[in-house]
Design a protein around this motif. Sequence first.
Motif, short mmCIF file in Angstrom:
data_model
loop_
_atom_site.label_atom_id
_atom_site.label_comp_id
_atom_site.label_asym_id
_atom_site.label_seq_id
_atom_site.Cartn_x
_atom_site.Cartn_y
_atom_site.Cartn_z
N GLU A 184 5.81 -7.78 8.84
CA GLU A 184 4.37 -8.01 8.69
C GLU A 184 3.95 -9.35 9.30
N GLU A 185 4.79 -10.36 9.10
CA GLU A 185 4.48 -11.68 9.68
C GLU A 185 4.48 -11.62 11.20
N TYR A 186 5.44 -10.92 11.77
CA TYR A 186 5.53 -10.83 13.22
C TYR A 186 4.35 -10.04 13.80
N LEU A 187 3.97 -8.97 13.13
CA LEU A 187 2.81 -8.21 13.56
C LEU A 187 1.57 -9.09 13.56
N SER A 188 1.38 -9.83 12.49
CA SER A 188 0.21 -10.70 12.39
C SER A 188 0.24 -11.78 13.46
N ALA A 189 1.41 -12.33 13.72
CA ALA A 189 1.53 -13.36 14.76
C ALA A 189 1.19 -12.79 16.13
N LEU A 190 1.68 -11.59 16.43
CA LEU A 190 1.39 -10.96 17.73
C LEU A 190 -0.11 -10.75 17.91
N VAL A 191 -0.75 -10.16 16.91
CA VAL A 191 -2.19 -9.88 17.00
C VAL A 191 -2.98 -11.18 17.11
N HIS A 192 -2.56 -12.20 16.36
CA HIS A 192 -3.26 -13.48 16.39
C HIS A 192 -3.14 -14.17 17.75
N ARG A 193 -1.97 -14.07 18.38
CA ARG A 193 -1.73 -14.81 19.62
C ARG A 193 -2.26 -14.11 20.87
N VAL A 194 -2.24 -12.77 20.91
CA VAL A 194 -2.65 -12.08 22.13
C VAL A 194 -3.84 -11.15 21.91
N GLY A 195 -4.25 -10.94 20.66
CA GLY A 195 -5.36 -10.04 20.38
C GLY A 195 -4.87 -8.62 20.12
N ALA A 196 -5.60 -7.92 19.27
CA ALA A 196 -5.22 -6.55 18.94
C ALA A 196 -5.30 -5.63 20.15
N ASP A 197 -6.22 -5.90 21.06
CA ASP A 197 -6.37 -5.05 22.24
C ASP A 197 -5.15 -5.14 23.15
N ARG A 203 0.82 -1.20 0.00
CA ARG A 203 0.00 0.00 0.00
C ARG A 203 0.86 1.26 0.00
N LYS A 204 0.27 2.38 -0.37
CA LYS A 204 0.93 3.67 -0.26
C LYS A 204 0.68 4.18 1.15
N TRP A 205 1.75 4.38 1.91
CA TRP A 205 1.59 4.69 3.32
C TRP A 205 0.97 6.07 3.53
N PRO A 206 -0.02 6.15 4.38
CA PRO A 206 -0.56 7.46 4.77
C PRO A 206 0.33 8.07 5.84
N LYS A 207 -0.02 9.24 6.29
CA LYS A 207 0.71 9.86 7.38
C LYS A 207 0.57 9.00 8.62
N LYS A 208 1.68 8.75 9.29
CA LYS A 208 1.66 7.87 10.46
C LYS A 208 1.07 8.59 11.66
N GLU A 209 0.18 7.90 12.36
CA GLU A 209 -0.45 8.48 13.54
C GLU A 209 0.57 8.67 14.66
N GLU A 210 0.37 9.70 15.47
CA GLU A 210 1.20 9.90 16.64
C GLU A 210 0.91 8.79 17.65
N PRO A 211 1.91 8.39 18.46
CA PRO A 211 1.72 7.27 19.38
C PRO A 211 0.49 7.37 20.28
N SER A 263 -7.01 -0.35 14.94
CA SER A 263 -7.04 -0.40 13.47
C SER A 263 -5.72 0.09 12.88
N HIS A 264 -5.10 1.10 13.51
CA HIS A 264 -3.81 1.60 13.03
C HIS A 264 -2.73 0.55 13.24
N LEU A 265 -2.75 -0.08 14.40
CA LEU A 265 -1.73 -1.07 14.71
C LEU A 265 -1.83 -2.28 13.79
N ARG A 266 -3.04 -2.66 13.45
CA ARG A 266 -3.26 -3.82 12.56
C ARG A 266 -2.76 -3.56 11.14
N THR A 267 -2.98 -2.36 10.62
CA THR A 267 -2.77 -2.11 9.19
C THR A 267 -1.53 -1.30 8.86
N ASP A 268 -0.90 -0.70 9.84
CA ASP A 268 0.31 0.09 9.58
C ASP A 268 1.46 -0.53 10.37
N VAL A 269 2.26 -1.32 9.70
CA VAL A 269 3.32 -2.08 10.37
C VAL A 269 4.38 -1.17 10.96
#
Length: 220
Positions: free
Chosen positions: A69-82, A24-32, A38-44
């Motif tokens: 990207e694989e590590y992000l997906s693994a983290l969200v899958h194993r512990v949840g996005a929250d 994807r074409k990266w949008p402006k990154k959100e401040e922490p 949703s930001h954490l899921r889609t913006d590595v």
Amino acid sequence: MPNTHTPFHAPLPRTPDGHSVHARKWPKKEEPDKVKESHLRTDVRHFVDLSYHLTGFERADLFGTGSAEEYLSALVHRVGADNALRLYKRVVDPKLGKDPQESARFPDHEKEADLYAMAAAVTTMWYLGSWTALDPQHYALVVKGHKGTPPLPPNETFVVSPNAYLNGLVWQLTGGHALGGKPTGWATWAERPPKVHRNRAERRKEWAPGTGGTDGGGSK
């Protein structure tokens, strides 16, 4: 390399329209302080910011493994996005300053046991290419903190992917090579091993312009 009987291939995170975040074409990154699930899921990049503080490696090094990207997906899958977001907010905290002692960013193993366990699992994943099962007591706290859906999967150790194993940070840190995956070439055992930079400060000094090294391109 841990043994596992349940092969796992982490699905790459996708944007709402179904495209891989890698393309994807990266949008402006959100401040922490404004980052949401949703930001954490889609913006590595947010996950790499988290990992930058946990691993001691530059952001360019982390992206260079090809496994972010694989590590992000693994983290969200194993512990949840929250839970992943809670970990991000704790580690990438603007109140800690731009470059404080990194130990201040790592959760306390007693007072923040669930966050500590997740941070340790993310760090280990970057170095070994494997997600390591959490301590049962810590995992129970992670499950308790998960308010979303679906329910969390079983607490298991698994290799994220063949690429993750081959490009684990442990090989960069030690100057070694992944067994069976990245041979060094004929007669290289006769050559002096390359210098190993054991921390971020050493790598930055070596790569600084005018020192004879190459500019690592990492964030400072």
